[in-house]
Write an enzyme that holds these catalytic residues in place. Sequence first.
Site, short mmCIF file in Angstrom:
data_model
loop_
_atom_site.label_atom_id
_atom_site.label_comp_id
_atom_site.label_asym_id
_atom_site.label_seq_id
_atom_site.Cartn_x
_atom_site.Cartn_y
_atom_site.Cartn_z
N CYS A 20 -18.41 -7.20 3.60
CA CYS A 20 -19.86 -6.64 4.27
C CYS A 20 -20.27 -5.31 4.86
CB CYS A 20 -19.03 -7.57 5.69
SG CYS A 20 -20.97 -7.61 6.29
N THR A 78 13.88 4.63 10.09
CA THR A 78 14.62 3.76 10.12
C THR A 78 14.37 2.38 10.00
OG1 THR A 78 15.90 4.96 12.64
CG2 THR A 78 16.36 2.20 12.80
N GLY A 115 5.84 -7.73 0.58
CA GLY A 115 7.05 -8.82 0.96
C GLY A 115 5.36 -10.46 1.34
N THR A 136 0.93 -1.16 -0.20
CA THR A 136 -0.08 -0.06 0.38
C THR A 136 1.05 1.18 0.15
OG1 THR A 136 -1.12 -0.89 1.55
CG2 THR A 136 -1.69 1.11 1.28
N ASN A 140 -5.31 -9.25 -8.12
CA ASN A 140 -5.18 -9.93 -7.03
C ASN A 140 -7.01 -10.76 -6.24
OD1 ASN A 140 -6.11 -7.40 -6.24
ND2 ASN A 140 -7.33 -7.37 -4.43
N1 PLP Z 1 -2.41 -4.15 -4.56
C1 PLP Z 1 -2.74 -5.53 -4.75
C2 PLP Z 1 -2.84 -5.98 -5.78
C3 PLP Z 1 -2.60 -6.17 -3.16
O1 PLP Z 1 -2.86 -7.46 -3.54
C4 PLP Z 1 -2.17 -6.37 -2.25
C5 PLP Z 1 -2.88 -6.91 -0.64
O2 PLP Z 1 -3.43 -7.35 -0.49
C6 PLP Z 1 -2.34 -5.25 -1.81
C7 PLP Z 1 -1.66 -3.75 -3.05
C8 PLP Z 1 -1.58 -3.96 -0.31
O3 PLP Z 1 -0.14 -4.96 -0.30
P1 PLP Z 1 -0.06 -4.87 1.36
O4 PLP Z 1 -1.24 -5.49 2.41
O5 PLP Z 1 1.56 -5.02 1.62
O6 PLP Z 1 -0.67 -3.28 1.61
#
Ligand code: PLP
Length: 390
Positions: A324, A236, A199, A72, A150
């Site tokens: 939901c 850090t 990660g 994110t 996703n």
């Molecule tokens: N982008 C996609 C396509 C994702 O599937 C996800 C997490 O599900 C994210 C961004 C966000 O990643 P994070 O959970 O490391 O913030």
Amino acid sequence: MKVIYTDNNATTQVASEVLEEMLPYFHDLYGNPSSMHSFGGQVAVKLTEAREKVADLVGATPDEIIFTSCGTESDNTAIKAAIESNPGKKHIVTTRVEHPAVKNLGEYLSKRGYRVTFLPVDRQGRLGLEYLQKSLSDDTAIISIMWANNETGVVFPVGEIAEMARDRGIVFHSDAVQAVGKIPVDVREVPVDMLSLSGHKIHGPKGIGALYVRKGTKFSPLLMGGHQEGGRRGGTENVASIIGLGKACELAVEHLKGQNEHVKYLRDKLERQILKEIPNALVNGDRDNRLPNTTNISFEYVEGEAILLMMNEFGISASSGSACTSGSLEPSHVLRAMGVPFTAAHGSIRFSLSVYNTEEEIDFIIEKLPPIIERLRSLSPFWGQSGKEA
Ligand code: PLP
């Protein structure tokens, strides 16, 4: 009860090799990598190694990798960097099926003076490049389009998008959080300007991500502070997690050489058997162009949440395509953008596998799922009226 975990697009198990690499850096080797003394210096060496491993996975050079706190943050940093460094441009192009990390930022910016184009997808979740071409203008600051979705696993034509962006001199960022480690992602072959990864989607720890920024791309940090990450991200470093991410990337390079083929075999078997044994089940997303580990299947006339609860009784973990919100189960924005009919969108389940799944687990799901769907349909007033009973 044994857990059968098929929700790897939500998060993955930390690989034991990753955990082992991380452990010393919580307690024994706790130096600050920025310190002048050698106690901190040895940690800095490990960060350099981790940066090389992340770079290696995506074909970048180590100085093009910035460590962040998650996917994110990487997404937010990329988009905000592009608009900050192109202050005269007020247009952003993205799609209707992005992760909230991009979608919600796009919606936020659209209320703050930016024009944001959310490109449509077709019934298979595919992006029409002609819409992208038409949407671009001299005012476009950034195109942010995910590498792979996703929810459905659909892979986008990032090569063509990158070329288009390059021709127009527009920055192209791709959220490759779901693609990295599952399919080859190489920034030497696909000339993206920025790319996000995370990660915990690749058997690394949660709370660590990375942003690739191509050399020469105008950049502005999201977090201003110390000189860490070459002044591009203050704070850090999350040392143990960065080391874990490095190891996870090293393992991902190995997985890409063959084990992902096995994951695809398992996914295909699961999908094939489900479609064979359960009537009125349909796959959401372009089956020819998907991540090898993901299948999103709608079971008409049943609620996804009810399926999840009943599978949970057998230790099977997956996820549904509804969220939901305010007490009602809304089909996800991805399935809505694809135009999946209401009766099907409500009953959608995403199975996302990993290299740790086994054939016995897949066979177990194939055994348990058909009676679950049959039972739920026998309780559904809509199933009776649909005239579709087997
Ligand atoms: N982008 C996609 C396509 C994702 O599937 C996800 C997490 O599900 C994210 C961004 C966000 O990643 P994070 O959970 O490391 O913030």
